[in-house]
Motif scaffolding. Structure first.
Motif, mmCIF file in Angstrom:
data_model
loop_
_atom_site.group_PDB
_atom_site.id
_atom_site.type_symbol
_atom_site.label_atom_id
_atom_site.label_comp_id
_atom_site.label_asym_id
_atom_site.label_seq_id
_atom_site.Cartn_x
_atom_site.Cartn_y
_atom_site.Cartn_z
ATOM 1 N N GLU A 26 32.353 -25.733 9.887
ATOM 2 C CA GLU A 26 33.325 -26.804 10.220
ATOM 3 C C GLU A 26 34.721 -26.434 10.335
ATOM 4 O O GLU A 26 35.480 -27.078 11.185
ATOM 5 N N GLU A 29 35.134 -25.595 14.083
ATOM 6 C CA GLU A 29 34.913 -26.719 14.897
ATOM 7 C C GLU A 29 36.232 -27.418 14.694
ATOM 8 O O GLU A 29 36.825 -28.014 15.971
ATOM 9 N N THR A 30 37.078 -27.567 13.715
ATOM 10 C CA THR A 30 38.182 -28.250 13.556
ATOM 11 C C THR A 30 39.242 -27.422 14.504
ATOM 12 O O THR A 30 40.174 -28.040 15.161
ATOM 13 N N GLN A 206 33.665 -35.424 13.924
ATOM 14 C CA GLN A 206 32.493 -34.912 13.596
ATOM 15 C C GLN A 206 32.738 -34.397 11.763
ATOM 16 O O GLN A 206 32.054 -34.647 11.059
ATOM 17 N N LEU A 207 34.198 -33.993 11.607
ATOM 18 C CA LEU A 207 34.564 -33.597 10.473
ATOM 19 C C LEU A 207 34.714 -34.931 9.575
ATOM 20 O O LEU A 207 34.464 -34.717 8.364
ATOM 21 N N GLU A 209 33.125 -37.811 9.677
ATOM 22 C CA GLU A 209 31.595 -38.080 9.301
ATOM 23 C C GLU A 209 31.095 -37.333 8.230
ATOM 24 O O GLU A 209 30.658 -37.881 7.246
ATOM 25 N N ARG A 210 31.201 -36.116 8.232
ATOM 26 C CA ARG A 210 30.877 -35.132 7.172
ATOM 27 C C ARG A 210 31.524 -35.357 5.907
ATOM 28 O O ARG A 210 30.912 -35.244 4.798
ATOM 29 N N ALA A 211 32.820 -35.525 5.954
ATOM 30 C CA ALA A 211 33.865 -35.676 5.011
ATOM 31 C C ALA A 211 33.111 -36.953 4.077
ATOM 32 O O ALA A 211 32.962 -36.887 2.864
ATOM 33 N N GLU A 213 30.156 -38.453 4.422
ATOM 34 C CA GLU A 213 28.821 -38.222 3.830
ATOM 35 C C GLU A 213 28.860 -37.536 2.818
ATOM 36 O O GLU A 213 27.838 -37.864 1.945
ATOM 37 N N GLU A 214 29.770 -36.651 2.280
ATOM 38 C CA GLU A 214 29.465 -35.550 1.507
ATOM 39 C C GLU A 214 30.466 -36.228 -0.130
ATOM 40 O O GLU A 214 30.677 -35.418 -0.970
ATOM 41 N N HIS A 278 34.451 -31.886 -3.737
ATOM 42 C CA HIS A 278 34.126 -32.113 -2.019
ATOM 43 C C HIS A 278 34.049 -30.793 -1.253
ATOM 44 O O HIS A 278 34.740 -29.744 -2.029
#
Length: 337
Positions: A26, A29-30, A206-207, A209-211, A213-214, A278
């Motif tokens: 992650e 990717e950022t 994408q980050l 979305e993951r943030a 979701e979790e 998180h």
């Protein structure tokens, strides 16, 4: 035998303020997305300084609250009626111009609380009352639109000065509403406080979305820790723990070693297990740790097997709170029900 495996001392006592550029996928990717952004990204909509507060994109607007309007401005060039998201503002201000992926993740975690601010072309209140779509300020990166998001009045005023166009308004919304609205649109992510820095801070889709979701929908623990501290805060945080996702920070020196969990010690030598609201909170520590999900019943079992644990420290990257065994008693009792 204790359920929790303690990390070797040399690892657990690292300086949490020293970022590690090689953190996780992650983080990388950022960083790659950030580096691909052009500092001269072209902004399409225009800017203004009237303030509206909304319950959601497309919802009927309401005037800014009296308490918000009366709040003292932290910056001389702020916008009356708009109170900065101080944690996000300060995290952005602390970034070097050439920030690495882990440092950007440290900013991204501060998106999970408080208000975020947007620019809308035209009068946002009138447009919403007429049921019209609100045209958000965006910038294009490789032909993909990114929403311009601001930490507060000073950053918005910097954008006003940068383009000199005033035919628009500022809109404040809960962070969760803004982030979900970005994902509902054709956007590649967000750019934070773009006019305040030479190098843009890009948080890719994408980050985000993951943030989301979790995290729990209300960002419960993060919001409690970011808010005003009272004598009730420890009990409120403890009461939330059985109902939200939780993580520990796991690491090992070599592949053949057992995984160890991060702990903190106070000046008296008391041990506190590090617990995170998180995965971004784990990654922001910059130690190369892996987030490990844990349920409240597992946490309770671990404490039963390790009498040397005094309590937990929640989100040690800050804002943080220490909870003792007594503070945790109600949460652990809930785990048994």
């Amino acid at each position: 035998m204790a359920l929790f495996s303690r990390r070797p001392k040399s690892s657990s006592e690292q300086d949490a303020g020293t970022p590690d550029a090689a953190s996780t996928a992650e983080s990388e990717e950022t960083q790659e997305t950030q580096e691909s952004a052009s500092a001269s990204a072209e902004e399409t909509p225009q800017v203004g300084i009237s303030v509206s507060s909304f319950g959601g994109l497309g919802a009927a607007p309401t005037p800014a609250s009296a308490s918000a309007a009366a709040a003292p401005q932290a910056e001389a060039d702020g916008i009356p009626g708009l109170t900065d998201n101080i944690l996000l503002r300060d995290a952005i201000a602390a970034l070097p111009e050439e920030a690495n992926g882990t440092q950007v993740v440290g900013v991204a975690r501060q998106l999970l609380q408080g208000q975020l601010f947007l620019r809308v072309r035209g009068d946002a209140r009138s447009l919403a009352a007429e049921g019209k779509e609100l045209p958000l300020a965006v910038a294009s990166i490789e032909d993909t639109p990114f929403v311009l998001v601001f930490s507060g009045g000073s950053a918005l005023q910097a954008a006003v000065r940068a383009d000199g166009q005033l035919d628009s308004s500022a809109m404040s919304q809960d962070a969760g509403i803004v982030l979900r609205s970005v994902l509902a649109g054709p956007y590649g992510g967000i750019i934070l406080d773009h006019a305040s820095r030479q190098s843009p801070i890009v948080i890719p889709r994408q980050l985000i979305e993951r943030a989301l979701e979790e995290s729990d929908d209300e960002f419960t623990v993060k919001t409690l820790l970011a808010g005003e501290r009272t004598s009730e805060t420890p009990a409120l945080v403890a009461a939330a723990l059985p109902h939200v996702p939780l993580w520990l920070a796991a690491n090992r020196a070599r592949e053949e070693d057992e995984w160890g969990l991060a702990e903190s010690r106070n000046a008296s030598g008391e041990r506190f297990l590090e617990v995170f609201s998180h995965p971004l909170e784990v990654l922001a520590m910059g130690r190369g740790d892996q987030p490990m999900p844990i349920r409240i019943d597992q946490l309770a079992s671990g404490f039963e097997g390790d009498d040397g644990l005094t309590g937990i420290v929640v989100d040690p990257a800050g804002p943080w709170i220490q909870l003792s065994r007594a503070d945790l008693a109600s949460a652990f009792a809930a785990a048994e029900e």
